[in-house]
Design a protein around this motif. Structure first.
Motif, PDB file in Angstrom:
ATOM      1  N   GLY A 100       0.817  -1.208   0.000  1.00 31.85           N
ATOM      2  CA  GLY A 100       0.000   0.000   0.000  1.00 31.85           C
ATOM      3  C   GLY A 100       0.848   1.254   0.000  1.00 31.85           C
ATOM      4  N   THR A 101       0.319   2.330  -0.549  1.00 30.51           N
ATOM      5  CA  THR A 101       1.063   3.591  -0.634  1.00 30.51           C
ATOM      6  C   THR A 101       0.483   4.671   0.281  1.00 30.51           C
ATOM      7  OG1 THR A 101      -0.260   4.265  -2.548  1.00 30.51           O
ATOM      8  CG2 THR A 101       1.816   3.145  -2.989  1.00 30.51           C
ATOM      9  N   GLY A 102      -0.444   4.279   1.165  1.00 26.44           N
ATOM     10  CA  GLY A 102      -0.951   5.249   2.123  1.00 26.44           C
ATOM     11  C   GLY A 102      -2.441   5.490   2.001  1.00 26.44           C
ATOM     12  N   VAL A 103      -2.878   6.624   2.506  1.00 32.05           N
ATOM     13  CA  VAL A 103      -4.298   6.957   2.583  1.00 32.05           C
ATOM     14  C   VAL A 103      -4.512   8.393   2.117  1.00 32.05           C
ATOM     15  CG1 VAL A 103      -4.111   7.749   4.988  1.00 32.05           C
ATOM     16  CG2 VAL A 103      -6.310   6.932   4.136  1.00 32.05           C
ATOM     17  N   SER A 104      -5.699   8.662   1.608  1.00 35.54           N
ATOM     18  CA  SER A 104      -6.043  10.029   1.220  1.00 35.54           C
ATOM     19  C   SER A 104      -7.440  10.356   1.722  1.00 35.54           C
ATOM     20  CB  SER A 104      -6.000  10.206  -0.304  1.00 35.54           C
ATOM     21  OG  SER A 104      -7.019   9.439  -0.923  1.00 35.54           O
ATOM     22  N   VAL A 105      -7.702  11.644   1.888  1.00 37.13           N
ATOM     23  CA  VAL A 105      -9.034  12.084   2.280  1.00 37.13           C
ATOM     24  C   VAL A 105      -9.925  12.036   1.053  1.00 37.13           C
ATOM     25  CG1 VAL A 105     -10.396  13.941   3.256  1.00 37.13           C
ATOM     26  CG2 VAL A 105      -8.068  13.591   4.042  1.00 37.13           C
ATOM     27  N   GLN A 106     -10.992  11.251   1.143  1.00 34.80           N
ATOM     28  CA  GLN A 106     -11.884  11.066  -0.001  1.00 34.80           C
ATOM     29  C   GLN A 106     -12.943  12.148  -0.059  1.00 34.80           C
ATOM     30  OE1 GLN A 106     -14.518   7.562   0.057  1.00 34.80           O
ATOM     31  NE2 GLN A 106     -13.671   7.006  -1.933  1.00 34.80           N
ATOM     32  N   SER A 107     -13.573  12.435   1.090  1.00 34.79           N
ATOM     33  CA  SER A 107     -14.636  13.431   1.142  1.00 34.79           C
ATOM     34  C   SER A 107     -15.038  13.659   2.587  1.00 34.79           C
ATOM     35  CB  SER A 107     -15.866  12.937   0.350  1.00 34.79           C
ATOM     36  OG  SER A 107     -16.415  11.776   0.972  1.00 34.79           O
ATOM     37  N   THR A 108     -15.913  14.622   2.781  1.00 26.34           N
ATOM     38  CA  THR A 108     -16.596  14.778   4.065  1.00 26.34           C
ATOM     39  C   THR A 108     -18.087  14.630   3.788  1.00 26.34           C
ATOM     40  OG1 THR A 108     -16.703  17.190   3.814  1.00 26.34           O
ATOM     41  CG2 THR A 108     -14.857  16.297   5.076  1.00 26.34           C
TER      42      THR A 108
END
Length: 262
Positions: free
Chosen positions: A70-78
């Motif tokens: 895995g290369t990490g995480v990102s904020v998808q939405s609120t």
């Protein structure tokens, strides 16, 4: 080039920072009339396939499992959580709450329509029902000078005793706007939302009809923020933030040792 553990930890740090900001905003608005809490949504970043499951391991065999990093995480939405808050009685005849779905319509500066769950209205100098900022409720309702016993029914019908009339006079009707996807509306600040392509166009109708909420006079809707739930989420986010911070420190130390050794 494979993504480093340092990069992965940094994406986690940034994601948890966003999560804590969302939670902090929820807690800050616990006393805001009609406020709807937000939730941060995350998505894993693209995986790097060092070995694909099913790839040949020999002339006769294949790997049963792959090697995916895995290369990490990102904020998808609120996401706005649109569950209804508690309706609290105020004793003020011009305080209104929606018991169910929907929004009050307000004329914002520049002609844009805003939508709100905050029904703490007042009379302007001209007798028009307005918000605390002086924005007129739509459709406009005007209460004549000297009118008394203002009554607003569950369907939004506004009546009052007006001098020279033996019976109460109907002054107009407050309509309610509903949306196919209220979570897709854009927050404008000051308790106002705007329609977007994601929310769909406003569907206007009488309160209490077609799944629109009924109007409750003399009441206000409280924020739907649950303090205990938000504090638990905040503690969890803080722990995740600390873990990612320690991971960054650990990787930095490992790289420093590697550089000194080599």
């Amino acid at each position: 080039m494979p993504t480093s553990a340092l990069h992965v930890a940094r994406t986690g740090l940034e994601a948890q920072d966003v999560r804590m900001r969302v939670i902090a905003n929820n807690l800050a608005n616990i006393g805001t009339t009609g406020f709807k809490r937000d939730r941060a949504n995350f998505a894993t970043l693209a995986y790097q396939d060092a070995r694909v499951a099913g790839q040949q391991s020999s002339a006769e065999t294949a790997y049963a499992t792959g090697l995916n990093l895995g290369t990490g995480v990102s904020v998808q939405s609120t996401t706005s959580i649109t569950t209804q808050g508690t309706l609290n009685p105020t004793g003020n005849a011009l305080d209104l709450a929606l018991d169910g779905d929907g929004f009050f319509q307000v004329q914002l500066p520049g002609g844009q329509l805003g939508y709100t769950r905050a029904g703490n209205f007042s009379r302007s100098a001209e007798g028009t029902l307005v918000t605390a900022q002086g924005y007129a409720l739509q459709p406009a309702i005007t209460i004549p000078e000297g009118a008394s016993a203002v009554t607003i029914g569950p369907d939004g019908t506004v009546s009052a005793n007006v001098a020279g009339n033996a019976a109460p006079v109907e002054l107009g009707q407050i309509t309610v706007a509903s949306f196919a996807n209220p979570a897709g509306m854009q927050a404008l600040g000051d308790n106002y939302l705007a329609e977007t392509a994601a929310s769909g166009a406003a569907q206007i109708g009488a309160a209490g009809d077609a799944a629109r909420g009924a109007i409750r006079q003399g009441m206000l809707e409280a924020s739907n923020v649950n303090v205990v739930e938000e504090l638990v989420d905040m503690i969890e986010a803080q722990r995740a933030y600390e873990i990612n911070s320690k991971m960054i420190s650990a990787v930095d130390e490992m790289l420093r040792n590697a550089n000194q050794t080599l």
